[in-house]
Design a protein around this motif. Sequence first.
Motif, short mmCIF file in Angstrom:
data_model
loop_
_atom_site.label_atom_id
_atom_site.label_comp_id
_atom_site.label_asym_id
_atom_site.label_seq_id
_atom_site.Cartn_x
_atom_site.Cartn_y
_atom_site.Cartn_z
N PHE A 72 0.84 -1.20 0.00
CA PHE A 72 0.00 0.00 0.00
C PHE A 72 0.88 1.26 0.00
O PHE A 72 0.63 2.20 -0.77
CB PHE A 72 -0.92 -0.01 1.22
N THR A 73 1.91 1.25 0.82
CA THR A 73 2.81 2.40 0.91
C THR A 73 3.49 2.66 -0.44
O THR A 73 3.54 3.80 -0.93
CB THR A 73 3.87 2.17 1.99
N ILE A 74 4.04 1.61 -1.05
CA ILE A 74 4.72 1.75 -2.34
C ILE A 74 3.73 2.14 -3.43
O ILE A 74 4.03 3.00 -4.27
CB ILE A 74 5.45 0.45 -2.70
N GLY A 75 2.55 1.54 -3.41
CA GLY A 75 1.53 1.88 -4.41
C GLY A 75 1.15 3.35 -4.35
O GLY A 75 1.02 4.01 -5.39
N LEU A 76 0.99 3.88 -3.15
CA LEU A 76 0.68 5.31 -3.00
C LEU A 76 1.82 6.18 -3.52
O LEU A 76 1.59 7.18 -4.21
CB LEU A 76 0.42 5.63 -1.53
N ALA A 77 3.04 5.79 -3.20
CA ALA A 77 4.20 6.60 -3.62
C ALA A 77 4.34 6.61 -5.14
O ALA A 77 4.62 7.66 -5.74
CB ALA A 77 5.47 6.06 -2.97
N VAL A 78 4.17 5.46 -5.78
CA VAL A 78 4.29 5.38 -7.24
C VAL A 78 3.25 6.28 -7.91
O VAL A 78 3.52 6.90 -8.95
CB VAL A 78 4.15 3.93 -7.72
N SER A 79 2.07 6.38 -7.31
CA SER A 79 1.02 7.22 -7.88
C SER A 79 1.12 8.67 -7.44
O SER A 79 0.22 9.48 -7.73
CB SER A 79 -0.36 6.66 -7.51
N GLY A 80 2.19 9.02 -6.73
CA GLY A 80 2.39 10.41 -6.31
C GLY A 80 1.50 10.84 -5.17
O GLY A 80 1.28 12.04 -4.97
N LEU A 81 1.01 9.88 -4.38
CA LEU A 81 0.08 10.19 -3.30
C LEU A 81 0.71 10.04 -1.91
O LEU A 81 0.02 10.17 -0.91
CB LEU A 81 -1.15 9.28 -3.41
N PHE A 82 2.01 9.75 -1.89
CA PHE A 82 2.74 9.61 -0.63
C PHE A 82 4.19 9.95 -0.90
O PHE A 82 4.73 9.55 -1.94
CB PHE A 82 2.61 8.16 -0.11
N PRO A 83 4.84 10.70 -0.02
CA PRO A 83 6.22 11.13 -0.29
C PRO A 83 7.22 9.97 -0.28
O PRO A 83 7.24 9.17 0.66
CB PRO A 83 6.51 12.12 0.85
N TRP A 84 8.05 9.90 -1.30
CA TRP A 84 9.06 8.85 -1.38
C TRP A 84 10.03 8.91 -0.21
O TRP A 84 10.58 7.88 0.20
CB TRP A 84 9.83 8.96 -2.70
N SER A 85 10.24 10.08 0.34
CA SER A 85 11.18 10.21 1.45
C SER A 85 10.72 9.46 2.69
O SER A 85 11.52 9.16 3.59
CB SER A 85 11.38 11.69 1.79
N GLU A 86 9.43 9.14 2.77
CA GLU A 86 8.90 8.45 3.94
C GLU A 86 8.62 6.97 3.67
O GLU A 86 8.21 6.24 4.58
CB GLU A 86 7.61 9.14 4.42
N VAL A 87 8.85 6.52 2.45
CA VAL A 87 8.53 5.13 2.10
C VAL A 87 9.40 4.16 2.89
O VAL A 87 8.89 3.21 3.52
CB VAL A 87 8.69 4.90 0.58
N LEU A 88 10.72 4.35 2.86
CA LEU A 88 11.61 3.42 3.56
C LEU A 88 11.34 3.39 5.07
O LEU A 88 11.24 2.29 5.65
CB LEU A 88 13.07 3.75 3.28
N PRO A 89 11.20 4.54 5.75
CA PRO A 89 10.87 4.47 7.18
C PRO A 89 9.57 3.74 7.46
O PRO A 89 9.49 2.94 8.40
CB PRO A 89 10.77 5.95 7.58
N TYR A 90 8.55 3.97 6.64
CA TYR A 90 7.27 3.27 6.83
C TYR A 90 7.47 1.76 6.68
O TYR A 90 6.98 0.96 7.50
CB TYR A 90 6.24 3.75 5.81
N ILE A 91 8.18 1.34 5.63
CA ILE A 91 8.35 -0.08 5.38
C ILE A 91 9.17 -0.74 6.49
O ILE A 91 8.85 -1.85 6.94
CB ILE A 91 9.01 -0.31 4.01
#
Length: 243
Positions: A72-91
């Motif tokens: 879900f986190t990666i899907g949001l980021a790819v669609s520009g709906l979540f900042p990439w800078s926060e993807v790794l911390p979330y995961i």
Amino acid sequence: MDYSLGVRLAAEFIGTAIMVILGNGSVANVDLKGTKGNGSDWMLIAVGYGCGVLIPALMFGSISGNHINPAFTIGLAVSGLFPWSEVLPYILVQFAGAIVGQLLVVAAYKPHYDMTTNTQHVLGTFATINATKSKFNGFVNEFLGTYILTLGAFGITHAPFFAHNAGTANFGVGFLVAVLVASLGGPTGPALNPARDLGPRLVHAFLPLKHKGSSDWGYSWVPVLAPICAGICGIATYKFFFL
């Protein structure tokens, strides 16, 4: 209200741990020898996973978005709906939460793990197993389930009908997960979530369980890659048509 990244990460960690405890805990109750629920049917597991997503959503949906799922986190980021800078911390905290949650499941059911000699039942309380030993079938099943999960969950939480009633939307997401487990759980489990599968599989690999058996690493990439691909497609589908 805006929450700091640290607060949101704490919510993701706790939420993912609760999801694993309630979900894999229900599997342990059904499959491990000597439990009060041993031999119960699949619906108990479906309810466990449905509530495993519902409860964190009610607790943390307005804080972190209650992703509790790297797909879900990666899907949001790819669609520009979540900042990439926060993807790794979330995961990272999602995986950490899944690992801690699984360790607590083992602590709660330790005597029953020792009593259970069926190594597939033991592994099934940690990670998913394809019923026909088919990686292709597993990929199709996990992709389809996660596609419906991400498309459905994002659609429910962004539907105008629930704009002023987020709590009801969260109940809808929990029901969606329960139905997915009931309807598509036969072939693989299912995982629908890389952290929910890989984190506990690592715990299975390293814990000195009495009747452990194989961690099935040859299959382990399927419930990681398929949900990520599906999460990207599911969120992108909703964004393309409805946002």
